[in-house]
Design a protein around this motif. Sequence first.
Motif, PDB file in Angstrom:
ATOM      1  N   LEU A 183      36.260  29.939  35.743  1.00  0.00           N
ATOM      2  CA  LEU A 183      35.228  30.405  37.499  1.00  0.00           C
ATOM      3  C   LEU A 183      35.459  28.377  37.660  1.00  0.00           C
ATOM      4  O   LEU A 183      35.252  27.554  36.682  1.00  0.00           O
ATOM      5  CB  LEU A 183      34.180  31.205  37.346  1.00  0.00           C
ATOM      6  N   PHE A 184      35.386  28.115  39.373  1.00  0.00           N
ATOM      7  CA  PHE A 184      35.235  26.649  39.455  1.00  0.00           C
ATOM      8  C   PHE A 184      34.411  26.587  40.195  1.00  0.00           C
ATOM      9  O   PHE A 184      34.205  27.963  41.273  1.00  0.00           O
ATOM     10  CB  PHE A 184      36.379  26.227  39.218  1.00  0.00           C
ATOM     11  N   ASP A 185      33.443  25.539  40.761  1.00  0.00           N
ATOM     12  CA  ASP A 185      32.627  25.637  42.133  1.00  0.00           C
ATOM     13  C   ASP A 185      33.617  25.089  42.915  1.00  0.00           C
ATOM     14  O   ASP A 185      34.588  24.062  42.573  1.00  0.00           O
ATOM     15  CB  ASP A 185      32.665  24.281  41.423  1.00  0.00           C
ATOM     16  N   PRO A 186      33.828  25.843  44.301  1.00  0.00           N
ATOM     17  CA  PRO A 186      35.323  25.112  44.817  1.00  0.00           C
ATOM     18  C   PRO A 186      34.879  24.212  45.761  1.00  0.00           C
ATOM     19  O   PRO A 186      35.893  23.643  46.221  1.00  0.00           O
ATOM     20  CB  PRO A 186      34.818  26.218  45.845  1.00  0.00           C
ATOM     21  N   ASP A 187      33.465  23.149  45.505  1.00  0.00           N
ATOM     22  CA  ASP A 187      33.361  22.154  46.333  1.00  0.00           C
ATOM     23  C   ASP A 187      33.204  21.097  45.323  1.00  0.00           C
ATOM     24  O   ASP A 187      33.946  20.356  45.563  1.00  0.00           O
ATOM     25  CB  ASP A 187      32.356  22.013  46.468  1.00  0.00           C
ATOM     26  N   ALA A 188      33.012  21.787  44.080  1.00  0.00           N
ATOM     27  CA  ALA A 188      33.849  19.953  42.799  1.00  0.00           C
ATOM     28  C   ALA A 188      34.098  21.155  41.913  1.00  0.00           C
ATOM     29  O   ALA A 188      33.656  21.306  40.391  1.00  0.00           O
ATOM     30  CB  ALA A 188      32.687  19.815  42.041  1.00  0.00           C
ATOM     31  N   THR A 189      35.565  21.164  41.232  1.00  0.00           N
ATOM     32  CA  THR A 189      36.804  21.707  41.210  1.00  0.00           C
ATOM     33  C   THR A 189      37.059  21.424  39.684  1.00  0.00           C
ATOM     34  O   THR A 189      37.378  22.251  38.643  1.00  0.00           O
ATOM     35  CB  THR A 189      38.078  21.478  41.739  1.00  0.00           C
ATOM     36  N   TRP A 190      36.275  19.761  39.586  1.00  0.00           N
ATOM     37  CA  TRP A 190      36.146  19.403  37.712  1.00  0.00           C
ATOM     38  C   TRP A 190      35.130  20.218  37.092  1.00  0.00           C
ATOM     39  O   TRP A 190      35.281  20.469  35.677  1.00  0.00           O
ATOM     40  CB  TRP A 190      36.179  18.098  37.672  1.00  0.00           C
ATOM     41  N   LYS A 191      34.190  20.631  37.918  1.00  0.00           N
ATOM     42  CA  LYS A 191      32.825  21.861  37.440  1.00  0.00           C
ATOM     43  C   LYS A 191      33.706  23.105  36.697  1.00  0.00           C
ATOM     44  O   LYS A 191      33.801  23.854  37.653  1.00  0.00           O
ATOM     45  CB  LYS A 191      31.596  22.234  38.100  1.00  0.00           C
ATOM     46  N   ARG A 192      34.074  23.355  35.508  1.00  0.00           N
ATOM     47  CA  ARG A 192      34.781  24.847  35.370  1.00  0.00           C
ATOM     48  C   ARG A 192      34.129  25.691  33.728  1.00  0.00           C
ATOM     49  O   ARG A 192      33.484  25.163  33.143  1.00  0.00           O
ATOM     50  CB  ARG A 192      36.606  24.718  35.093  1.00  0.00           C
ATOM     51  N   LYS A 193      33.838  26.848  34.509  1.00  0.00           N
ATOM     52  CA  LYS A 193      33.883  27.480  32.841  1.00  0.00           C
ATOM     53  C   LYS A 193      34.568  29.039  33.051  1.00  0.00           C
ATOM     54  O   LYS A 193      35.152  29.571  33.760  1.00  0.00           O
ATOM     55  CB  LYS A 193      31.775  27.789  33.439  1.00  0.00           C
ATOM     56  N   THR A 194      34.454  29.061  31.755  1.00  0.00           N
ATOM     57  CA  THR A 194      35.179  30.447  31.330  1.00  0.00           C
ATOM     58  C   THR A 194      34.122  31.263  30.973  1.00  0.00           C
ATOM     59  O   THR A 194      33.967  31.317  29.636  1.00  0.00           O
ATOM     60  CB  THR A 194      36.401  29.858  29.797  1.00  0.00           C
ATOM     61  N   PHE A 195      34.781  32.533  31.197  1.00  0.00           N
ATOM     62  CA  PHE A 195      33.800  33.488  30.701  1.00  0.00           C
ATOM     63  C   PHE A 195      34.441  34.967  30.145  1.00  0.00           C
ATOM     64  O   PHE A 195      35.311  35.061  30.456  1.00  0.00           O
ATOM     65  CB  PHE A 195      33.737  34.224  32.346  1.00  0.00           C
ATOM     66  N   THR A 196      34.446  35.836  28.694  1.00  0.00           N
ATOM     67  CA  THR A 196      34.207  37.048  28.347  1.00  0.00           C
ATOM     68  C   THR A 196      33.698  37.346  28.460  1.00  0.00           C
ATOM     69  O   THR A 196      32.443  37.283  28.459  1.00  0.00           O
ATOM     70  CB  THR A 196      35.014  35.975  26.777  1.00  0.00           C
ATOM     71  N   ASP A 197      33.503  38.750  28.159  1.00  0.00           N
ATOM     72  CA  ASP A 197      32.982  39.986  28.011  1.00  0.00           C
ATOM     73  C   ASP A 197      31.738  40.017  28.887  1.00  0.00           C
ATOM     74  O   ASP A 197      30.802  40.676  28.934  1.00  0.00           O
ATOM     75  CB  ASP A 197      31.866  39.675  26.994  1.00  0.00           C
ATOM     76  N   PHE A 198      33.003  40.881  29.589  1.00  0.00           N
ATOM     77  CA  PHE A 198      32.291  40.834  31.323  1.00  0.00           C
ATOM     78  C   PHE A 198      32.677  41.947  32.341  1.00  0.00           C
ATOM     79  O   PHE A 198      33.781  42.608  31.752  1.00  0.00           O
ATOM     80  CB  PHE A 198      31.861  39.293  32.327  1.00  0.00           C
ATOM     81  N   THR A 199      32.397  42.996  32.929  1.00  0.00           N
ATOM     82  CA  THR A 199      31.969  43.268  33.783  1.00  0.00           C
ATOM     83  C   THR A 199      32.159  43.387  34.639  1.00  0.00           C
ATOM     84  O   THR A 199      31.834  42.050  35.883  1.00  0.00           O
ATOM     85  CB  THR A 199      31.300  45.007  33.488  1.00  0.00           C
ATOM     86  N   ALA A 200      33.744  43.717  36.155  1.00  0.00           N
ATOM     87  CA  ALA A 200      34.252  43.241  37.271  1.00  0.00           C
ATOM     88  C   ALA A 200      33.840  44.237  37.995  1.00  0.00           C
ATOM     89  O   ALA A 200      34.573  45.148  38.316  1.00  0.00           O
ATOM     90  CB  ALA A 200      35.472  42.646  37.111  1.00  0.00           C
ATOM     91  N   LYS A 201      33.122  44.352  39.113  1.00  0.00           N
ATOM     92  CA  LYS A 201      33.251  45.401  39.955  1.00  0.00           C
ATOM     93  C   LYS A 201      33.244  45.205  41.491  1.00  0.00           C
ATOM     94  O   LYS A 201      32.390  44.001  42.455  1.00  0.00           O
ATOM     95  CB  LYS A 201      31.274  45.867  39.922  1.00  0.00           C
ATOM     96  N   GLU A 202      33.883  45.655  42.206  1.00  0.00           N
ATOM     97  CA  GLU A 202      34.580  45.433  43.825  1.00  0.00           C
ATOM     98  C   GLU A 202      32.923  45.692  44.490  1.00  0.00           C
ATOM     99  O   GLU A 202      32.742  47.154  44.576  1.00  0.00           O
ATOM    100  CB  GLU A 202      35.253  46.416  44.248  1.00  0.00           C
ATOM    101  N   LEU A 203      32.579  45.111  45.435  1.00  0.00           N
ATOM    102  CA  LEU A 203      31.398  45.382  46.196  1.00  0.00           C
ATOM    103  C   LEU A 203      32.012  45.384  47.582  1.00  0.00           C
ATOM    104  O   LEU A 203      31.257  47.213  47.773  1.00  0.00           O
ATOM    105  CB  LEU A 203      31.317  43.916  46.983  1.00  0.00           C
ATOM    106  N   LEU A 204      33.212  46.231  48.013  1.00  0.00           N
ATOM    107  CA  LEU A 204      33.235  46.424  49.286  1.00  0.00           C
ATOM    108  C   LEU A 204      33.844  47.800  48.807  1.00  0.00           C
ATOM    109  O   LEU A 204      35.009  47.359  48.300  1.00  0.00           O
ATOM    110  CB  LEU A 204      34.042  45.466  50.493  1.00  0.00           C
TER     111      LEU A 204
END
Lengths: 480, 480
Positions: free
Chosen positions: A396-417
């Motif tokens: 993931l990265f900050d859309p306003d400061a794209t150099w701020k990036r972080k990588t995630f593992t071990d997560f669950t993604a749930k669609e909201l709509l």
Amino acid sequence: MKDHMNYTLLCDFYELTMGNGYFQTGHAGQICYFDVFFRNVPDGGGFAIAAGLEQVADYIERLRFDEEDISYLRGKGCFCAEFLEYLKTFRFTGDIWAVPEGTPIFPGEPFLTVRAPAIEAQFIETFLLLTLNHQSLIATKTNRIVRAAGGRPVSEFGSRRAQGPDAAILGARASYIAGCAGTACTLADEIYGAPAGGTMAHSWVQMFPDEYTAFKTYCQLYPHSATLLVDTYNVLKSGVPNAIRAFQEVLLPQGITSCAIRLDSGDLTYLSRKARKMLDAAGLTECKIVASNSLDEYIIRDLLLQGARIDSFGVGERLITSKSEPVFGGVYKLAAVEDGAGNIIPKIKISENAAKITNPHFKKVYRLFENDTGKAFADLITLHDEVVEESQPLELFDPDATWKRKTFTDFTAKELLVPVFQRGRRVYRSPSILEMRTYCAAQIDLLWDEVKRFENPHNYYVDLSQKLWDIKQQLLKGRR
Amino acid sequence: MKDHMNYTLLCDFYELTMGNGYFQTGHAGQICYFDVFFRNVPDGGGFAIAAGLEQVADYIERLRFDEEDISYLRGKGCFCAEFLEYLKTFRFTGDIWAVPEGTPIFPGEPFLTVRAPAIEAQFIETFLLLTLNHQSLIATKTNRIVRAAGGRPVSEFGSRRAQGPDAAILGARASYIAGCAGTACTLADEIYGAPAGGTMAHSWVQMFPDEYTAFKTYCQLYPHSATLLVDTYNVLKSGVPNAIRAFQEVLLPQGITSCAIRLDSGDLTYLSRKARKMLDAAGLTECKIVASNSLDEYIIRDLLLQGARIDSFGVGERLITSKSEPVFGGVYKLAAVEDGAGNIIPKIKISENAAKITNPHFKKVYRLFENDTGKAFADLITLHDEVVEESQPLELFDPDATWKRKTFTDFTAKELLVPVFQRGRRVYRSPSILEMRTYCAAQIDLLWDEVKRFENPHNYYVDLSQKLWDIKQQLLKGRR
């Protein structure tokens, strides 16, 4: 019982002038995508709560111009005969996706998306916005108040100060979804099942020769739900002693120990502490103390910090109007159109104000949860056909400061709509209001406490996928 | 067209528990007098404007419990069978007096009075308050905004941010009575005759290949009502030049010189002055400039002070929610009861807070006008059977500092409250909405400018007659 209504003409007049224009210029059938989203959380909070979807779906289902509507429009003299003829069989034929009611939502993410022919998508704008804005506003405010009460029940008491009948009824509905224990609004119970309750006003006490008689009579009539209003004359000298006497004479001999008094004026901390002592000394340790009188989340927090002995709260005007911030600024913006071949062409609305630039394209929203804590750590807006692979590391990265990036593992993604309408057919039935209330509480439990602070909450991340971010940048560069 | 609705159960639940209690204890038929009044003018203004009476009267006329209502109430398990049976034929049988809609009103004076059996008078409390509070709030706020605009038309644009459907429709109604020139809310026009209008949103401009084509197309469709929204891309570089071109190519050849542009973002003073110069230089001196974007009375006043060249205003969320003060605190208080012989026994509600002590008894209100200027100089609350003799000098005194006395001659006294219901029968038919709007403007013209200031307005006198003041003092001394 309130009847259903035809709200078709509850639209800004320009939806009709534009509709007539689209109709006459061949744009009526152009498939469009519109997003509903908001930019700022009311009261500086960390999140809002979506509400009002059931009323939106009811409206869409019932959308039709009756003879009277057509005749009214004809009288305006600015619509062509073919358009008026077309309106007679006008129905919504498109698709709608939305987050379920009670879902926490964050600025910038679509919480409802419409795909429909231009004329239909444009027409429903006003009703969608007013309904989602109103109920989301009240749900968001209510949840702040409920959280301030720290588990003590909060009842909605605001009908008499609501902005019209619907504001009372639908406001009570939204407040129940967002955590109120009940409402004073009887019609909200009859129609929506938000449990209604209430006992007496000052006028009851004034109608009897004295306060004691008024209390005793009430206990005789309603031994199992006696909440006596003790501030008509003097809380500590008259109200509480007379209440104790009535409870002792009427309820205790029947073995009833559950009862309550209500404080509606004065220094609620001082009075509740004194009243608690008097009740306990009389053996009425199970008697609850209810407080009301211009309460909101800040006053409730302060009362509890000061050691008020209050068991439940009745909250009126500051909840039912969201007095401190009575507007929820949801907007309805064009995100894409389809060309004749069904290709989606993203659209962007630019602005001098960077915060007002829209996110283009047909999109979806994922909420991402850490598997070890179960807590939500970010929302990710992607293109409609992107899939978040939980088995892969996600950057993931900050859309306003794209150099701020972080990588995630071990997560669950749930669609909201979820789909609400498909090709004009309603495919989503709202759960019961109690189920929505339970769902709402559970979803809020999945947010970090830092996001739930009243002041300076943690800024929850709402990021864009790389693909969506790239398309947005291309559109920004391509515009004049 | 919106159907009529059964709002009978739009009541606080305690109205029903008290009603059942009055019914069972023999108090139901006790004749009571209740006053509706308010204590503080919103936004620190000098006066409020009463609105909502027509909806109150409609509600009273339609008041009845249908089978579904009775069945719902039976299910609550707290009402006796005889009471539920009684509700089946429940009708309002009492009297109501009220000030006509559009009347300026002041704190402390009754603007609606009910005389009815206790059970009826109590039952209607919630709906009366919510309706009068809501519409009086919006009327009061609107009139501030209209006065700030100094004769330039103000249109109500707020439906999408209104607190529910009724807040949009009835808010538009109240805003028209209080001086708006029109509304964007189509249904408010269809139902109440508040003229609806509107032209285009940004999405219209986005739907066409370019802004010029969007404008030209709109002018071709609506040559007599073309208001072009010029801020989708860049107001001065693109919007105004494209509008000028469309007007010159489409309207001028048809001899049409009346047209308009709308500014919806940016620095409205700067943009309107620049746009005015460009339009004038192009010979479009009759082209009007409309401005919108989070306006209220303060922003409009500042825009005009700074020399903005704006001809009319569209006002949305800050009007339709009265954002700066979204609650009108009208209350409903017992003022008297009748004994078995028909004698009126005044009742008072005392309070630690002197401002919350009520004015007892069955009363009427006179507005007093100076004959030489025609201006209102005071309101006088009297007992119901007192007559103010215009031929006699009239001594008024400050009810809080009774040594402040002044004698008036050469005045006209006009009763403010008119009969609305007599023995359950509606005897008052509302004038047309346009007549109410005209009446409202005329009544406000009768107030001194000092009362109409936004900040620190002159405190208009609302005095009590000597007889009423004496009775109030006796009751205060007689209470514990």
